[in-house]
Design a protein around this motif. Structure first.
Motif, PDB file in Angstrom:
ATOM      1  N   TYR A   1       0.817  -1.216   0.000  1.00 14.29           N
ATOM      2  CA  TYR A   1       0.000   0.000   0.000  1.00 14.29           C
ATOM      3  C   TYR A   1       0.846   1.260   0.000  1.00 14.29           C
ATOM      4  O   TYR A   1       0.321   2.362  -0.213  1.00 14.29           O
ATOM      5  CB  TYR A   1      -0.935  -0.009   1.212  1.00 14.29           C
ATOM      6  N   TRP A   2       2.147   1.119   0.215  1.00 13.06           N
ATOM      7  CA  TRP A   2       3.035   2.281   0.280  1.00 13.06           C
ATOM      8  C   TRP A   2       3.884   2.442  -0.984  1.00 13.06           C
ATOM      9  O   TRP A   2       4.790   3.250  -0.991  1.00 13.06           O
ATOM     10  CB  TRP A   2       3.926   2.174   1.517  1.00 13.06           C
TER      11      TRP A   2
ATOM     12  N   ASN B   1      -5.684   4.155  -0.220  1.00 14.19           N
ATOM     13  CA  ASN B   1      -6.479   4.313   1.006  1.00 14.19           C
ATOM     14  C   ASN B   1      -7.794   3.554   0.928  1.00 14.19           C
ATOM     15  O   ASN B   1      -8.239   2.947   1.909  1.00 14.19           O
ATOM     16  CB  ASN B   1      -6.762   5.799   1.273  1.00 14.19           C
TER      17      ASN B   1
ATOM     18  N   TYR C   1      -6.967  -0.109   1.310  1.00 11.03           N
ATOM     19  CA  TYR C   1      -6.530  -0.369   2.685  1.00 11.03           C
ATOM     20  C   TYR C   1      -7.725  -0.444   3.628  1.00 11.03           C
ATOM     21  O   TYR C   1      -7.757  -1.260   4.559  1.00 11.03           O
ATOM     22  CB  TYR C   1      -5.577   0.746   3.119  1.00 11.03           C
TER      23      TYR C   1
ATOM     24  N   GLN D   1      -5.070  -4.017   9.179  1.00 14.35           N
ATOM     25  CA  GLN D   1      -4.581  -2.659   8.962  1.00 14.35           C
ATOM     26  C   GLN D   1      -3.499  -2.316   9.994  1.00 14.35           C
ATOM     27  O   GLN D   1      -2.449  -1.768   9.647  1.00 14.35           O
ATOM     28  CB  GLN D   1      -5.738  -1.663   9.072  1.00 14.35           C
ATOM     29  N   TRP D   2      -3.743  -2.673  11.243  1.00 16.73           N
ATOM     30  CA  TRP D   2      -2.771  -2.383  12.298  1.00 16.73           C
ATOM     31  C   TRP D   2      -1.507  -3.218  12.131  1.00 16.73           C
ATOM     32  O   TRP D   2      -0.387  -2.718  12.311  1.00 16.73           O
ATOM     33  CB  TRP D   2      -3.395  -2.625  13.669  1.00 16.73           C
TER      34      TRP D   2
ATOM     35  N   ARG E   1       0.513  -1.628   9.417  1.00 20.66           N
ATOM     36  CA  ARG E   1       1.102  -0.356   9.886  1.00 20.66           C
ATOM     37  C   ARG E   1       2.361  -0.617  10.701  1.00 20.66           C
ATOM     38  O   ARG E   1       3.388   0.045  10.525  1.00 20.66           O
ATOM     39  CB  ARG E   1       0.092   0.399  10.753  1.00 20.66           C
TER      40      ARG E   1
ATOM     41  N   HIS F   1       5.246  -1.745   8.556  1.00 20.36           N
ATOM     42  CA  HIS F   1       5.817  -0.676   7.725  1.00 20.36           C
ATOM     43  C   HIS F   1       6.534   0.380   8.557  1.00 20.36           C
ATOM     44  O   HIS F   1       7.672   0.765   8.238  1.00 20.36           O
ATOM     45  CB  HIS F   1       4.715  -0.015   6.902  1.00 20.36           C
ATOM     46  N   TYR F   2       5.868   0.862   9.615  1.00 18.47           N
ATOM     47  CA  TYR F   2       6.408   2.001  10.359  1.00 18.47           C
ATOM     48  C   TYR F   2       7.279   1.598  11.561  1.00 18.47           C
ATOM     49  O   TYR F   2       8.150   2.370  11.969  1.00 18.47           O
ATOM     50  CB  TYR F   2       5.259   2.880  10.859  1.00 18.47           C
TER      51      TYR F   2
ATOM     52  N   THR G   1       7.238  -5.923  15.078  1.00 18.11           N
ATOM     53  CA  THR G   1       6.421  -6.904  14.367  1.00 18.11           C
ATOM     54  C   THR G   1       6.291  -8.225  15.124  1.00 18.11           C
ATOM     55  O   THR G   1       5.195  -8.793  15.203  1.00 18.11           O
ATOM     56  CB  THR G   1       6.987  -7.151  12.956  1.00 18.11           C
TER      57      THR G   1
ATOM     58  N   HIS H   1       5.816  -5.170   2.943  1.00 15.14           N
ATOM     59  CA  HIS H   1       5.160  -3.879   3.150  1.00 15.14           C
ATOM     60  C   HIS H   1       6.128  -2.796   3.631  1.00 15.14           C
ATOM     61  O   HIS H   1       5.712  -1.774   4.182  1.00 15.14           O
ATOM     62  CB  HIS H   1       4.009  -4.038   4.144  1.00 15.14           C
TER      63      HIS H   1
END
Length: 367
Positions: free
Chosen positions: A199-200, A210, A213, A221-222, A225, A228-229, A234, A292
């Protein structure tokens, strides 16, 4: 002159009271409070650090590790890749295909191609455990690019010739883009089936990514996230028990469409014990992080690997896919006109496992 008893008792009480007051003041002193808080903070940080660290992997063939039961090659960096071969003999094959499995699967989870079709088309099929899965050694430096280079070296050592075909499914389908980017000169043709998308990827318009997603389960979704971030979280995120983690890793299926549920009942993963046997982080968690994360390229920026029509790239997707929203695949196909896009209106994510579908995918790629 003797001190009266009453006064002696009074003096002793005063001294005891003074000692208690001093002790009370020492317990409440700012210095002691700071030291206590510092100890608590250090202990909390140590506990948090320990809880987010994945355990060391159990390498196949090592002391206390799972046994090695499959054929393997040794790569240039010292790692081993496990593989299986099927179809016709390699020396007699007209087509040689490398199959890339998806998330939480292994080399044994190949599409159910019929032996009759494999023999009719003279196909040799090679499937392998990606790094950290099954009996292939983990790669602590794994990247999107390293997967493509692993495939190239596997093909080289097994003498598949100058060119071969690649088929990838689900997250394995997403990783086929790395083959198109890093080893296009080794490809004779490609089939990307029900691919997961990142998605990025920067070439997705914000409204497109969006919207797709938002179709995912909140827990997914979480999970994405975090991957990725905060990739360092993880392992903890997907193993803690306070709230739901990735639905795919928890084998949740209630959100799948009816056909996917039916296929899932008929095609239970008999090899699930092998998949994560070396550790969850080096297999499924690392997959989430890489798939991701921030890629070095965007698939929508790729050039046609077969400008002279000497090969073809086929992209397959079910319109009812609940794991990989079809809208992202549609967008990619629209912006890469050299791709042959096949969308199945009544199919979900697992459509290749339905009767006859894998053979149809194979014939479209080769015939």
């Amino acid at each position: 002159m003797a001190v009266p008893p009453a006064r002696r008792i009074s003096a002793a009480s005063a001294r005891a009271h003074t000692r208690k007051k001093k002790q009370s003041n020492s317990f409440c002193s700012p210095g002691l409070i700071r030291k206590t808080l510092a100890i608590l903070v250090v202990g909390l940080v140590a506990w948090l650090y320990q809880s987010i660290q994945p355990p060391a992997p159990k390498i196949c063939g090592s002391l206390n590790g799972p046994p090695v039961t499959s054929s393997r090659i040794k790569l240039k960096d010292g790692r081993h890749l496990a593989y299986i071969e099927s179809g016709v003999q390699k020396e007699k094959a007209k087509y040689k295909i490398v199959f890339i499995h998806g998330l939480d699967c292994c080399k044994d989870n190949v599409f159910p191609f019929s032996q009759e079709v494999l023999e009719e088309l003279e196909v040799y099929l090679l499937s392998f455990d990606r790094a950290g899965y099954g009996e292939s050694d983990p790669n602590p430096h794994q990247t999107v690019k390293s997967l493509a280079l692993d495939i190239e070296e596997l093909a080289e050592q097994l003498k598949l010739g100058s060119k071969f075909h690649v088929i990838g499914f689900s997250l394995g389908g997403e990783l086929v883009w790395s083959c198109l980017r890093y080893i296009p000169h080794r490809l004779a043709g490609v089939a990307i089936v029900a691919p997961i998308a990142n998605y990025w990827w920067p070439n997705f318009p914000a409204n497109v990514s969006n919207e797709a997603y938002a179709q995912l389960l909140p827990q997914d979704q979480w999970a994405l996230r975090v991957a990725h971030y905060a990739p360092w979280l993880t392992y903890w995120w997907n193993t803690q028990k306070w709230f739901p983690a990735s639905s795919a890793l928890a084998h949740r299926s209630d959100h799948l469409d009816a056909k996917d549920k039916e296929v899932l009942l008929l095609a239970r993963n008999r090899y699930s014990e092998k998949v994560r046997q070396q550790g969850e982080f080096v297999s499924v968690h690392q997959d989430l992080i890489i798939s991701h994360g921030n890629w070095e390229f965007d698939p929508m920026g790729l050039a046609n690997p077969f400008p002279g029509n000497e090969g073809s790239v086929h992209l397959w997707h079910g319109a009812l896919d609940a794991l990989a929203p079809v809208s992202l695949t549609r967008y990619i196909a629209k912006h890469l006109p050299w791709i042959r896009y096949h969308e199945l209106p009544d199919a979900g994510h697992l459509f290749p496992l339905a009767d006859g579908m894998s053979d149809a995918i194979l014939k479209a790629l080769l015939v």
